[in-house]
Design an enzyme around this catalytic site. Sequence first.
Site: not given
Ligand code: PMV
Length: 325
Positions: A103, A106-108, A110-112, A154
């Site tokens: 997903p 969702a904090g996993l 994906s964009s990175a 990320d």
């Molecule tokens: O990419 P996410 O949504 O899992 O968040 C990254 C983690 C944060 O600490 C919230 C942001 C960051 O740039 O480190």
Amino acid sequence: MLVMATAPGKVILLGEHFVVHGGRAISMAIKKYVRVKILESRDYPLEIYYAESGAKANLDSSGNWVTELEPRILEPIRATVTSILDFLGERANLRLEISYGYPTSAGLGSSASLAAALVDGISCFLGHELNKEEVVELASASERIVHGNPSGIDLSTVVAGGVVLFDGSHRTILERISGLDLPLVVGDTLERRSTALLVEGVGVVKTRYPTILEKLREVNDLAVRSAYTSILKKDLETLGDLFNISHGLLRSLGVSTSKLDEMVHAALEEGALGAKLTGAGGGGCMIALVSRGRTRKVIAAIERVGGRGFLSGPDQMGVRSFKQA
Ligand code: PMV
């Protein structure tokens, strides 16, 4: 000739948000992948195709997108392609076929993962081999568009693979463990959110309560240090307690939601050693540390309260690309 580029997703085990403000964090690349097939485009300077939805976007020769997709999704891709071509001093018309194996938003990570796969894959396609630092540097052009002020954890994690101890003050990896088996249950709330807005919200907390935020960051860094030691010693009981402490800290920053809290409680009640939200919060995902034998029960408990659960372990290699005839 074509190139297949593959980049893992990631979960943050401890220290998200604090890492944006100079704190430490631990993250882990996971066995869920973004894949990008890179080919030459015959008709356009840049063509993008999403394998799951069949959605398409073409960049015409005047630099305008021909598509129904939102520019918000496409601009980070264009920025990454431009930065890699400029860096390599190359010109190329590319077709990128993108497939998400997990997903998004969702904090996993994906964009990175997408940015890392594009940089690694396009350089491979053009016959260049970049080192991991160069991949991180070039892919961060896209991460800055998506996230505003990313800590870089990320990208560093999905490029390196394994378990990573990250220092937010120097925005760099301090240590990395590979070859470790650390299976985690990931629970998706199915609620999508914007990391940039959540990071902004924590910025407001910091402006209003700078001393309190500083003290919480110190507690976070203590927890991160103990967690890293417990990972090395395979002391899962302590690591589980530290997940619970980390979730409490993140709640105090205001980034949890009732659904995340419910899923964390459901996992703990089913015998998880520890559970917490992972990533930016506001929805997205949680993780639970679970001893073997209880995995299915914990996943079922997460699903009973409306989430979707799966088991995932560490990816060891990070981003990689292969040429195919
Ligand atoms: O990419 P996410 O949504 O899992 O968040 C990254 C983690 C944060 O600490 C919230 C942001 C960051 O740039 O480190």
